[in-house]
Design a protein around this motif. Structure first.
Motif, PDB file in Angstrom:
ATOM      1  N   ALA A   1      -1.795  -2.226  14.636  1.00  0.00           N
ATOM      2  CA  ALA A   1      -2.583  -3.271  14.951  1.00  0.00           C
ATOM      3  C   ALA A   1      -3.741  -3.661  13.986  1.00  0.00           C
ATOM      4  O   ALA A   1      -4.180  -4.617  13.888  1.00  0.00           O
ATOM      5  N   ALA A   2      -4.002  -2.772  13.062  1.00  0.00           N
ATOM      6  CA  ALA A   2      -4.967  -3.185  12.084  1.00  0.00           C
ATOM      7  C   ALA A   2      -4.556  -3.672  10.949  1.00  0.00           C
ATOM      8  O   ALA A   2      -5.300  -3.875   9.933  1.00  0.00           O
ATOM      9  N   ALA A   3      -3.240  -4.096  10.886  1.00  0.00           N
ATOM     10  CA  ALA A   3      -2.514  -4.585   9.810  1.00  0.00           C
ATOM     11  C   ALA A   3      -1.952  -5.977  10.235  1.00  0.00           C
ATOM     12  O   ALA A   3      -0.544  -6.057  10.362  1.00  0.00           O
ATOM     13  N   PRO A   4      -2.623  -6.961  10.432  1.00  0.00           N
ATOM     14  CA  PRO A   4      -2.198  -8.173  10.990  1.00  0.00           C
ATOM     15  C   PRO A   4      -1.137  -8.736   9.975  1.00  0.00           C
ATOM     16  O   PRO A   4      -0.344  -9.416  10.340  1.00  0.00           O
TER      17      PRO A   4
ATOM     18  N   LEU B   1       0.662  -1.133   0.057  1.00  0.00           N
ATOM     19  CA  LEU B   1       0.060  -0.158   0.167  1.00  0.00           C
ATOM     20  C   LEU B   1       0.777   1.418   0.017  1.00  0.00           C
ATOM     21  O   LEU B   1       1.809   1.407   0.791  1.00  0.00           O
ATOM     22  N   ILE B   2       0.702   2.198  -0.907  1.00  0.00           N
ATOM     23  CA  ILE B   2       1.224   3.493  -0.912  1.00  0.00           C
ATOM     24  C   ILE B   2       0.083   4.355  -0.196  1.00  0.00           C
ATOM     25  O   ILE B   2      -0.805   4.704  -1.122  1.00  0.00           O
ATOM     26  N   ALA B   3       0.538   5.009   1.123  1.00  0.00           N
ATOM     27  CA  ALA B   3      -0.496   5.652   1.771  1.00  0.00           C
ATOM     28  C   ALA B   3       0.188   6.975   1.905  1.00  0.00           C
ATOM     29  O   ALA B   3       0.996   7.125   2.527  1.00  0.00           O
ATOM     30  N   THR B   4      -0.585   7.859   1.374  1.00  0.00           N
ATOM     31  CA  THR B   4       0.129   9.302   1.233  1.00  0.00           C
ATOM     32  C   THR B   4      -1.052  10.529   1.532  1.00  0.00           C
ATOM     33  O   THR B   4      -1.695  10.794   0.450  1.00  0.00           O
ATOM     34  N   GLU B   5      -1.006  10.837   2.715  1.00  0.00           N
ATOM     35  CA  GLU B   5      -2.053  11.981   2.753  1.00  0.00           C
ATOM     36  C   GLU B   5      -1.815  13.160   1.715  1.00  0.00           C
ATOM     37  O   GLU B   5      -2.495  13.837   1.037  1.00  0.00           O
ATOM     38  N   LYS B   6      -0.316  13.528   1.553  1.00  0.00           N
ATOM     39  CA  LYS B   6       0.097  14.333   0.633  1.00  0.00           C
ATOM     40  C   LYS B   6       1.059  13.471  -0.537  1.00  0.00           C
ATOM     41  O   LYS B   6       2.050  13.021  -0.207  1.00  0.00           O
ATOM     42  N   PRO B   7       0.297  13.455  -1.565  1.00  0.00           N
ATOM     43  CA  PRO B   7       0.789  12.287  -2.466  1.00  0.00           C
ATOM     44  C   PRO B   7       2.231  12.469  -3.185  1.00  0.00           C
ATOM     45  O   PRO B   7       2.451  13.753  -3.070  1.00  0.00           O
ATOM     46  N   PHE B   8       2.810  11.635  -3.521  1.00  0.00           N
ATOM     47  CA  PHE B   8       3.895  11.810  -4.296  1.00  0.00           C
ATOM     48  C   PHE B   8       3.550  12.451  -5.631  1.00  0.00           C
ATOM     49  O   PHE B   8       2.519  12.372  -5.845  1.00  0.00           O
TER      50      PHE B   8
ATOM     51  N   HIS C   1       4.559  -7.901  -7.113  1.00  0.00           N
ATOM     52  CA  HIS C   1       3.791  -7.651  -6.235  1.00  0.00           C
ATOM     53  C   HIS C   1       2.454  -6.775  -6.628  1.00  0.00           C
ATOM     54  O   HIS C   1       2.495  -6.230  -7.774  1.00  0.00           O
ATOM     55  N   THR C   2       1.382  -6.664  -5.692  1.00  0.00           N
ATOM     56  CA  THR C   2       0.190  -6.018  -6.260  1.00  0.00           C
ATOM     57  C   THR C   2       0.421  -4.735  -5.404  1.00  0.00           C
ATOM     58  O   THR C   2       1.190  -4.529  -4.314  1.00  0.00           O
ATOM     59  N   VAL C   3      -0.004  -3.538  -6.171  1.00  0.00           N
ATOM     60  CA  VAL C   3       0.192  -2.224  -5.361  1.00  0.00           C
ATOM     61  C   VAL C   3      -1.375  -1.682  -5.153  1.00  0.00           C
ATOM     62  O   VAL C   3      -2.475  -1.479  -6.037  1.00  0.00           O
ATOM     63  N   ALA C   4      -1.693  -1.194  -3.889  1.00  0.00           N
ATOM     64  CA  ALA C   4      -2.943  -0.338  -3.747  1.00  0.00           C
ATOM     65  C   ALA C   4      -2.479   1.064  -3.382  1.00  0.00           C
ATOM     66  O   ALA C   4      -1.485   1.403  -2.674  1.00  0.00           O
ATOM     67  N   ARG C   5      -3.448   1.997  -3.761  1.00  0.00           N
ATOM     68  CA  ARG C   5      -3.077   3.363  -3.315  1.00  0.00           C
ATOM     69  C   ARG C   5      -4.070   4.063  -2.600  1.00  0.00           C
ATOM     70  O   ARG C   5      -5.296   3.892  -2.883  1.00  0.00           O
ATOM     71  N   LEU C   6      -3.740   4.697  -1.358  1.00  0.00           N
ATOM     72  CA  LEU C   6      -4.686   5.728  -0.733  1.00  0.00           C
ATOM     73  C   LEU C   6      -3.892   7.067  -0.588  1.00  0.00           C
ATOM     74  O   LEU C   6      -2.988   7.200   0.073  1.00  0.00           O
ATOM     75  N   GLU C   7      -4.639   7.996  -1.390  1.00  0.00           N
ATOM     76  CA  GLU C   7      -4.032   9.249  -1.494  1.00  0.00           C
ATOM     77  C   GLU C   7      -4.904  10.533  -0.816  1.00  0.00           C
ATOM     78  O   GLU C   7      -6.253  10.110  -1.062  1.00  0.00           O
ATOM     79  N   LYS C   8      -4.510  11.455  -0.446  1.00  0.00           N
ATOM     80  CA  LYS C   8      -5.145  12.627  -0.046  1.00  0.00           C
ATOM     81  C   LYS C   8      -6.331  12.226   0.952  1.00  0.00           C
ATOM     82  O   LYS C   8      -7.366  12.667   0.917  1.00  0.00           O
ATOM     83  N   TYR C   9      -6.071  10.916   1.806  1.00  0.00           N
ATOM     84  CA  TYR C   9      -7.095  10.664   2.638  1.00  0.00           C
ATOM     85  C   TYR C   9      -7.257  11.595   3.748  1.00  0.00           C
ATOM     86  O   TYR C   9      -6.403  12.297   4.109  1.00  0.00           O
TER      87      TYR C   9
ATOM     88  N   SER D   1      -9.599   6.623  10.039  1.00  0.00           N
ATOM     89  CA  SER D   1     -10.150   5.626   9.521  1.00  0.00           C
ATOM     90  C   SER D   1     -10.072   4.905   8.098  1.00  0.00           C
ATOM     91  O   SER D   1     -10.008   3.634   7.960  1.00  0.00           O
ATOM     92  N   GLU D   2      -9.597   5.804   7.062  1.00  0.00           N
ATOM     93  CA  GLU D   2      -9.464   5.153   5.932  1.00  0.00           C
ATOM     94  C   GLU D   2      -8.174   4.592   5.752  1.00  0.00           C
ATOM     95  O   GLU D   2      -8.053   3.507   4.978  1.00  0.00           O
ATOM     96  N   LEU D   3      -7.246   5.127   6.521  1.00  0.00           N
ATOM     97  CA  LEU D   3      -5.933   4.357   6.581  1.00  0.00           C
ATOM     98  C   LEU D   3      -6.039   2.844   7.276  1.00  0.00           C
ATOM     99  O   LEU D   3      -5.760   1.829   6.864  1.00  0.00           O
ATOM    100  N   LEU D   4      -6.971   2.967   8.360  1.00  0.00           N
ATOM    101  CA  LEU D   4      -7.050   1.857   9.014  1.00  0.00           C
ATOM    102  C   LEU D   4      -7.594   0.606   8.378  1.00  0.00           C
ATOM    103  O   LEU D   4      -7.267  -0.295   8.376  1.00  0.00           O
ATOM    104  N   ASP D   5      -8.719   1.103   7.521  1.00  0.00           N
ATOM    105  CA  ASP D   5      -9.583  -0.027   6.555  1.00  0.00           C
ATOM    106  C   ASP D   5      -8.227  -0.275   5.589  1.00  0.00           C
ATOM    107  O   ASP D   5      -8.207  -1.527   5.119  1.00  0.00           O
TER     108      ASP D   5
END
Ligand code: NAD
Length: 332
Positions: A90-93, A29-36, A53-61, A65-69
């Protein structure tokens, strides 16, 4: 589609995890509140997908709770200044590695990660040039009255004092020398004097002497329990007349009450910071043009730094899953 290849972890006696076979098919996961920058994202995705590998993106969240999900089923996480707190971990087993694309990793709860044998890495040196250029730009900006009318000063011939001679500090020193500054530096953890000698930089052995001699003091210490709040009234007021404190490190290393008192009492001292301190309003009142802060953290905000740090993060993850390489682990 990425191939899922079975993999195994083995625990060493010191509880460190290492790999015994080649691993593909991890979810990153690429998690970036302020995206690259877009070019950086393209490069990161290409590196990770090419390695299977597979890639998921969470940007500008906006919400945590969005990151936790988003971390619920991931194996690896790339972040910038995003906060990877104990509840995120803890939310990322399935999480095995977190890479902070950048130098400072005070946004990651390294102890919580270590408790789960999750490797935390940074990408040292990848954004240093961008930060060093900003530090020099800030010195010139403050010397020229924040680009407002009036007679300014030049940085040539002035003493540039570097507090912490790591990747950024060293580049600031090189650039300062190129601009004709007299460069001195203090870093008690750089034991090898030849590092300073090779750069033609005078090594200073006490923090007091560093500040006492600084026309420009450029701060590059990491934010740690030891350094937080460590730069305060006594050090700041020990600087010579007309000195400028330049902070492209972290706002947390400053004792803000001491800073405000120093700038209120000494109407010749200037403070410039990459991101505003909490006492911004007080400083605006008491220091006027002797104080400036960027509206957001900008040190690493160049396309080049984004690309360098992002691609390094992706490569480090690929290498970690392929060979177990932990060269840049920071939570040993
Ligand atoms: P680095 O790890 O290469 O260098 C840090 C240096 O600090 C090391 O040489 C270390 O010996 C020294 N040090 C540690 N504790 C010290 C202490 N108590 N006194 C004196 N020296 C000490 O890191 P870097 O890439 O040079 O970055 C430095 C810091 O700058 C980072 O930790 C980060 O907080 C900040 N930074 C900010 C931005 C930004 O966008 N403004 C970007 C990158 C880094």
């Amino acid at each position: 589609m990425a191939t899922i290849v079975p993999y195994t972890f083995e625990k060493k006696e010191d509880s460190a995890v290492y790999f015994t076979s080649f691993v593909k098919g991890m979810k990153v996961l690429i998690a970036t509140e302020k995206p690259f920058a877009a070019a950086a994202v393209d490069g990161i995705v290409e590196i990770l997908e090419s390695a299977g590998h597979t890639v998921a993106r969470l940007e500008k969240y906006k919400e945590k709770s969005e990151l936790l999900d988003a971390v619920a089923d991931i194996d690896a996480l790339i972040v910038r200044s995003d906060k990877v707190t104990a509840d995120v971990i803890a939310a990322a087993p399935n999480l095995k590695i977190v890479v902070r694309a950048g130098a400072g990793y005070d946004n990651v709860d390294c102890a919580a990660a270590k408790a789960r044998d999750i490797v935390v890495m940074n990408t040292p040196g990848q954004n240093s040039n961008a930060v060093a250029e900003l530090a020099l730009a800030m010195m010139i900006f403050m010397s020229r009255n924040c680009f407002t009318p009036g007679t300014g000063g030049e940085i040539k011939g002035k003493t540039l004092a570097i507090h912490a001679y790591g990747n950024v500090g060293r580049l600031v020193g090189q650039k300062g020398k190129a601009l004709g500054m007299n460069v001195i530096a203090y870093d008690p953890f750089v034991a090898d004097d030849s590092v300073f000698e090779a750069d033609g930089v005078e090594k200073i052995t006490t923090i007091e002497e560093l500040y006492r001699r600084a026309d420009f003091l450029s701060l590059h210490i990491p934010a740690t329990p030891q350094t937080k709040g460590s730069i305060g009234y006594d050090l700041i007021t020990s600087m010579p007349k007309g000195a400028t404190l330049v902070n492209t490190a972290r706002k947390e290393v400053i004792d803000e009450a001491g800073l405000c008192k120093a700038l209120a009492e000494r109407d010749d001292i200037k403070y410039v910071s990459d991101v505003a301190p909490d006492c911004c309003a007080d400083l605006c009142n008491c220091a006027g043009k002797r104080y400036f802060a960027t509206p957001k953290k900008m040190g690493a905000e160049t396309a080049e730094a984004n690309i360098n740090a992002g691609l390094a993060a992706a490569r480090q993850i690929v290498d970690f899953f392929a060979t177990g390489n932990r060269r840049f682990q920071v939570n040993k």
